[in-house]
Design a protein around this motif. Structure first.
Motif, short mmCIF file in Angstrom:
data_model
loop_
_atom_site.label_atom_id
_atom_site.label_comp_id
_atom_site.label_asym_id
_atom_site.label_seq_id
_atom_site.Cartn_x
_atom_site.Cartn_y
_atom_site.Cartn_z
N UNK A 363 0.82 -1.21 0.00
CA UNK A 363 0.00 0.00 0.00
C UNK A 363 0.86 1.27 0.00
N UNK A 364 2.11 1.15 -0.31
CA UNK A 364 2.98 2.33 -0.34
C UNK A 364 2.45 3.33 -1.35
N UNK A 365 2.44 4.59 -0.94
CA UNK A 365 1.86 5.62 -1.81
C UNK A 365 2.81 6.78 -2.08
N UNK A 366 4.01 6.74 -1.52
CA UNK A 366 5.00 7.78 -1.74
C UNK A 366 6.33 7.13 -2.14
N UNK A 367 6.97 7.64 -3.18
CA UNK A 367 8.29 7.15 -3.58
C UNK A 367 9.24 7.30 -2.39
N UNK A 368 9.98 6.24 -2.11
CA UNK A 368 10.93 6.30 -0.99
C UNK A 368 10.39 5.70 0.29
N UNK A 392 6.90 1.09 -3.79
CA UNK A 392 7.71 0.85 -2.59
C UNK A 392 9.20 0.81 -2.90
N UNK A 393 9.56 0.36 -4.07
CA UNK A 393 10.98 0.18 -4.41
C UNK A 393 11.51 1.27 -5.34
N UNK A 394 10.74 2.35 -5.46
CA UNK A 394 11.19 3.46 -6.31
C UNK A 394 11.71 4.60 -5.46
N UNK A 395 12.52 5.41 -6.08
CA UNK A 395 12.95 6.66 -5.45
C UNK A 395 12.67 7.78 -6.44
N UNK A 396 12.52 8.97 -5.90
CA UNK A 396 12.28 10.13 -6.74
C UNK A 396 13.47 10.34 -7.67
N UNK A 397 13.21 10.40 -8.97
CA UNK A 397 14.29 10.52 -9.96
C UNK A 397 15.13 11.77 -9.73
N UNK A 398 14.46 12.86 -9.36
CA UNK A 398 15.20 14.11 -9.13
C UNK A 398 16.11 13.99 -7.89
N UNK A 399 15.65 13.23 -6.87
CA UNK A 399 16.47 13.00 -5.68
C UNK A 399 17.69 12.17 -6.04
N UNK A 400 17.47 11.15 -6.85
CA UNK A 400 18.57 10.29 -7.28
C UNK A 400 19.64 11.11 -8.01
#
Length: 556
Positions: A363-368, A392-400
């Motif tokens: 149920x993850x709803x926010x990247x990270x 759940x297993x993604x990160x914000x591309x701009x943060x990366x």
């Protein structure tokens, strides 16, 4: 960058963004720097973006510290009104260093507002009015809370960030996880390199079975089920619950701030068999924030005995959380440092190191969000996964992308630092202390080191040396880097062993007769030496620490 390199850069007075993956020791470095500043009489403002993070360092939220409250924008007139508040004016006048922890959850406009207020209060148009500013956090952690229609503006989008000439200190050592495979997996999430091999590893922990009776703490992305799960589990245990009530003293507003921020509940109900989690760091006593255990019994004084996952039995005595300013405690709360631990939210788990955890990331709803939850666990063997989704297993591309820039800046800073020999570093550190109005002679540190030099001296004997020199409990705690509760437990043990005589050696600590007599009468009335009944008889008039101190003077 190593922790020591980051400390050296901080001590030279540079504005710093201290970052690194979960478990790299960011809070440890901050606490060591705070210790250094206080030892040299340099006034420091300790804040964080959230109340939970602030309590980890005995600080307050940045919104409270600078007087903005929940407001995100102020007019010139409103800033002038802040200047008329004497306590705020004095705070900015004295403060030389400002620390803001967990800045990943701080909006860019908030940082700009703090900058604007500081320039006005300090009558100085340099960034933050000339304060040394230390920002700490990890942008892979939870982002600022925003409405659906709002774009997330991390603090690095602020004007203040661009103008303050930040030194980036990216900690690259790992101090939480000792599992190489798990650490590599977490690093892959940060690097946006999730692959089939990693997904297979996660799948291997699907509905994993743990040995022993201890259930893994359930981590949820939403608040709704946590309290009901903990309440259901405690009710199902046999017997009556023993209740521990939080006590408080100091400024009422700050006390309420501490209560809301502290993970220890105001009312803690425990039974033998209750699964609990320590919510404070006490390395001396053998636990950290997130250590799991089971209540096995209660001591004669009523305090719970907890057996941790490693088998260690700990007497969970009262601990304190406080807000300090100008070297004085402005507010303090005391409670057994435990909470029920069958379930907890991902948000509240930030800063913890969990032995075992069960999580459903489907149920993850926010990247990270998945990274935050997974990085709470010490090892892969401590993880039970019920499910996960792509988010759940993604990160914000701009943060990366920005994280890569931060690492490059950190490497460049490390290179610059390496060109300074020890003498040059020491000179710069001394120069900043003088500029900040501090004292070069760190008497407190020197005295502490003298006590620590004799490695054969037990921790109890070290406390005894302070007692022999008639040092107050709060000062012993400050010198030794402990809580007052731990110092009191040392003194009690020394009395029990007849190593010190309370009526001779502790006379200087003896409460005044008007305090001591009613407490001793209450002990006599209770017919026991437990703290809780006496606290109830006295209707909370005295803190547990005061009652505990008075108990030492019960004759025969």
């Amino acid at each position: 960058m190593t922790q020591q390199e980051a400390l050296d850069i901080l001590k030279m007075g540079h504005n710093v963004y201290l970052t690194g993956s979960a478990g790299s020791g960011k809070t440890y470095v901050l606490n060591k720097y705070i210790e250094h500043l206080r030892a040299h009489d340099v006034e420091v403002g300790i804040t964080a973006s959230t109340g939970i993070a602030a309590t980890h360092m005995n600080g307050v939220t940045i919104h409270s510290w600078c007087g903005t409250g929940i407001r995100t924008a102020l007019s010139d007139w409103e800033i002038e009104a802040l200047e008329e508040k004497q306590y705020l004016w004095n705070r900015f006048k004295k403060t030389k260093v400002l620390i803001i922890d967990e800045v990943s959850m701080l909006h860019a406009q908030h940082l700009d507002l703090v900058d604007r207020i500081a320039r006005s209060m300090k009558r100085n148009d340099a960034p933050f009015g000339g304060l040394q500013v230390v920002l700490c956090g990890d942008f892979f952690q939870l982002p600022p809370v925003s409405r659906e229609s709002e774009e997330v503006n991390f603090v690095y989008h602020s004007n203040a960030w661009r103008e303050m000439d930040l030194n980036i200190c990216y900690l690259e050592e790992q101090h939480r996880q000792g599992d190489a495979v798990f650490v590599n997996m977490l690093n892959k999430i940060r690097a946006n390199e999730v692959d089939e091999e990693m997904i297979d590893i996660l799948k291997s922990r699907h509905n994993a079975v743990f040995e022993g009776e201890l259930k893994p703490t359930k981590l949820f992305t939403h608040n709704i089920d946590v309290d009901s799960i903990n309440e259901k589990e405690i009710v199902e245990l046999p017997g009556s619950a023993k209740v521990f009530m939080m006590t408080a003293r100091g400024n009422p507003f700050l006390v309420e701030t501490l209560k809301k921020s502290c993970l220890a509940p105001e009312k803690l109900s425990l039974k033998p068999g209750a699964q609990v989690m320590f919510v404070k760091n006490n390395f001396e006593a053998g636990y950290v924030n997130g250590t799991l255990g089971t209540v096995i019994n209660f001591e004669k004084d009523g305090t719970p005995l907890v057996r941790t996952l490693s088998g260690k039995v700990i007497n969970a005595v009262y601990e304190s959380w406080s807000i300090e300013e100008d070297g004085k405690v402005k507010a303090e709360i005391s409670q057994i440092p435990l909470r029920l631990a069958w379930a907890i939210t991902v948000h509240k788990s930030q800063g913890m190191s969990l032995d075992t955890a069960e999580m459903d990331l489907s149920k993850s709803f926010v990247a990270g969000q998945g990274y935050v939850a997974l990085s709470r666990v010490r090892s892969l063997a401590g993880l039970r996964l019920l499910g996960f989704n792509n988010t759940a297993l993604t990160v914000d591309e701009s943060i990366y992308e920005y994280d890569k820039q931060l690492k490059n800046h950190s490497h460049a800073g490390r290179e610059r630092l390496s060109k300074l020999d020890e003498a040059a570093r020491r000179e710069k550190i001394h120069d900043f202390i003088i500029t900040a109005g501090g004292s070069i002679t760190a008497k407190k540190v020197e005295h502490h080191l003298k006590v620590q030099k004799s490695v054969r001296v037990s921790t109890y004997d070290q406390t005894k040396k302070f007692v022999e020199n008639k040092v107050p409990v709060e000062k012993i705690a400050e010198e030794r880097g402990m809580t007052q509760g731990t110092v009191m437990s040392h003194i009690e043990k020394l009395v029990q062993e007849n190593s010190i005589d309370p009526f001779l050696d502790l006379e200087y600590l003896k409460p005044k007769d008007e305090v001591l007599k009613p407490i001793l009468d209450a002990f006599k009335k209770s017919g026991d030496t437990k703290l809780s009944p006496v606290h109830d008889i006295l209707k909370g008039k005295y803190t547990y620490d005061t009652i505990r101190l008075a108990r030492l003077f019960i004759k025969g």
